[in-house]
Scaffold this motif. Structure first.
Motif, PDB file in Angstrom:
ATOM      1  N   ASP A 204       1.024  -0.850  -0.167  1.00  8.40           N
ATOM      2  CA  ASP A 204       0.209  -0.201  -0.263  1.00  8.40           C
ATOM      3  C   ASP A 204       0.848   1.384  -0.216  1.00  8.40           C
ATOM      4  O   ASP A 204       0.269   2.077  -0.650  1.00  8.40           O
ATOM      5  CB  ASP A 204      -0.961   0.339   0.736  1.00  8.40           C
ATOM      6  N   GLU A 205       2.009   1.412   0.117  1.00  9.12           N
ATOM      7  CA  GLU A 205       2.992   1.841   0.775  1.00  9.12           C
ATOM      8  C   GLU A 205       3.809   2.953  -0.865  1.00  9.12           C
ATOM      9  O   GLU A 205       3.794   3.513  -0.635  1.00  9.12           O
ATOM     10  CB  GLU A 205       3.218   2.830   2.179  1.00  9.12           C
ATOM     11  N   ASP A 206       4.039   1.772  -1.069  1.00 10.49           N
ATOM     12  CA  ASP A 206       4.954   1.497  -1.663  1.00 10.49           C
ATOM     13  C   ASP A 206       4.236   1.610  -3.566  1.00 10.49           C
ATOM     14  O   ASP A 206       5.019   1.853  -3.981  1.00 10.49           O
ATOM     15  CB  ASP A 206       5.900   0.038  -2.719  1.00 10.49           C
ATOM     16  N   TRP A 207       3.161   1.527  -3.695  1.00  7.95           N
ATOM     17  CA  TRP A 207       2.393   1.620  -4.814  1.00  7.95           C
ATOM     18  C   TRP A 207       1.086   2.278  -4.475  1.00  7.95           C
ATOM     19  O   TRP A 207       0.126   1.163  -4.835  1.00  7.95           O
ATOM     20  CB  TRP A 207       2.481   0.396  -5.993  1.00  7.95           C
ATOM     21  N   PRO A 208       0.706   2.906  -3.823  1.00  6.26           N
ATOM     22  CA  PRO A 208      -1.303   3.205  -3.566  1.00  6.26           C
ATOM     23  C   PRO A 208      -2.014   3.386  -4.543  1.00  6.26           C
ATOM     24  O   PRO A 208      -2.652   2.635  -4.583  1.00  6.26           O
ATOM     25  CB  PRO A 208      -0.531   5.117  -2.783  1.00  6.26           C
ATOM     26  N   ASP A 209      -1.328   3.920  -5.962  1.00  7.37           N
ATOM     27  CA  ASP A 209      -1.882   4.468  -6.381  1.00  7.37           C
ATOM     28  C   ASP A 209      -2.538   3.418  -7.695  1.00  7.37           C
ATOM     29  O   ASP A 209      -3.909   2.865  -7.973  1.00  7.37           O
ATOM     30  CB  ASP A 209      -1.415   5.566  -7.480  1.00  7.37           C
ATOM     31  N   GLY A 210      -1.759   2.206  -7.162  1.00  9.37           N
ATOM     32  CA  GLY A 210      -2.023   1.099  -8.628  1.00  9.37           C
ATOM     33  C   GLY A 210      -2.521   0.118  -7.551  1.00  9.37           C
ATOM     34  O   GLY A 210      -3.535  -0.624  -8.243  1.00  9.37           O
ATOM     35  N   VAL A 211      -2.886   0.085  -6.317  1.00  9.00           N
ATOM     36  CA  VAL A 211      -3.453  -0.578  -5.402  1.00  9.00           C
ATOM     37  C   VAL A 211      -4.545  -0.431  -5.560  1.00  9.00           C
ATOM     38  O   VAL A 211      -5.643  -0.737  -6.121  1.00  9.00           O
ATOM     39  CB  VAL A 211      -2.876  -0.949  -4.212  1.00  9.00           C
TER      40      VAL A 211
END
Length: 261
Positions: A204-211
């Motif tokens: 969630d922190e590394d790729w919030p927009d992708g999630v």
């Protein structure tokens, strides 16, 4: 009904007692989840790692809690001598999950050929070498064998900066079908699981927009878990899938069923 067509009792369909299964890339994430789930089903587990074999220890401990034997093996599966040594050490195998893989990010414009080659060495060459070695042994021994390859939905739907990874997983999908065709007469089943986005600590922190995009696109409205992939592998390794080979099973919450626009 002939004996060889008699279906096992329902409560035995997913049991793997008296079977030994090799799980590659078992030191974390999907591989660890698969190894522990197969142990819960009664399998003896041979868990593989390459760069960090010490990470197998908690996985092996979790497997042994189910009262089964679990052993760790280490090595680079793109090396045929290493593969032969691991298969010899494992002994008779009844199942294999080819899970070990690399997934680096590189745009095509700046991708290094060494990185491209290494992705194919780990993601495709190793699958070929392991499949060949375990199948040759099973044919020589007359042992039924089920192989499950872990590919990705990116083998059918690519993502930016993943051209080498997506191409390698497409190769795994086709290699699975080819192996199923050749090895079926010997009683060897070969299938492929294509995971979608699998949750991990920090995603969630590394790729919030992708999630966030994934949650919107997936009909089932959540990320996958290692357990979701483990259960698909358990099914395909088990007698419940006894007449399934050459199949591609997407485990992605339905995201590839969504419209592309």
């Amino acid at each position: 009904m002939p004996d060889n067509l008699t279906a096992p009792p329902v409560d035995e369909l997913l049991r793997l007692r008296d079977r030994t299964v090799l799980v590659t890339g078992a030191s974390g994430g999907i591989g660890a989840g698969v190894a522990v789930r197969l142990a819960e089903a009664g399998a003896t587990v041979i868990a593989h790692a390459n760069a960090h074999p010490e990470r197998l220890q908690p996985v092996l401990a979790a497997c042994r809690k189910y009262g089964v034997a679990a052993h760790g093996v280490q090595g680079d599966l793109s090396d045929p001598d290493v593969v032969e040594a691991i298969v010899d050490e494992a002994g008779t195998l009844h199942g294999v999950v080819n899970n070990a893989a690399l997934q680096p990010l590189s745009p095509l414009t700046s991708m290094d050929v060494t990185e491209f080659d290494r992705v194919f060495e780990v993601n495709v060459r190793a699958v070929f070498l392991v499949t060949q070695a375990v199948s040759n042994r099973a044919i020589a021994e007359g042992t039924p064998l089920s192989i499950v390859n872990i590919a990705s939905i990116e083998g059918e739907v690519p993502a930016p900066a993943h051209s080498h990874y997506a191409a390698s997983k497409a190769a795994v999908i086709m290699h699975t079908r080819a192996a199923a065709l050749e090895f079926g007469p010997s009683g060897i089943r070969v299938n492929v699981v294509c995971p979608g986005l699998i949750n991990r600590p920090g995603l969630d922190e590394d790729w919030p927009d992708g999630v966030e995009r994934w949650h919107r696109a997936a009909p089932l409205g959540r990320l996958g878990t290692p357990a979701d992939i483990a259960d698909a592998c358990l099914f395909l390794l088990s007698d419940a899938a006894r007449w399934i080979t050459g199949a591609t099973l997407r485990v992605d919450g339905g995201v590839t069923a969504n419209h592309p626009f």
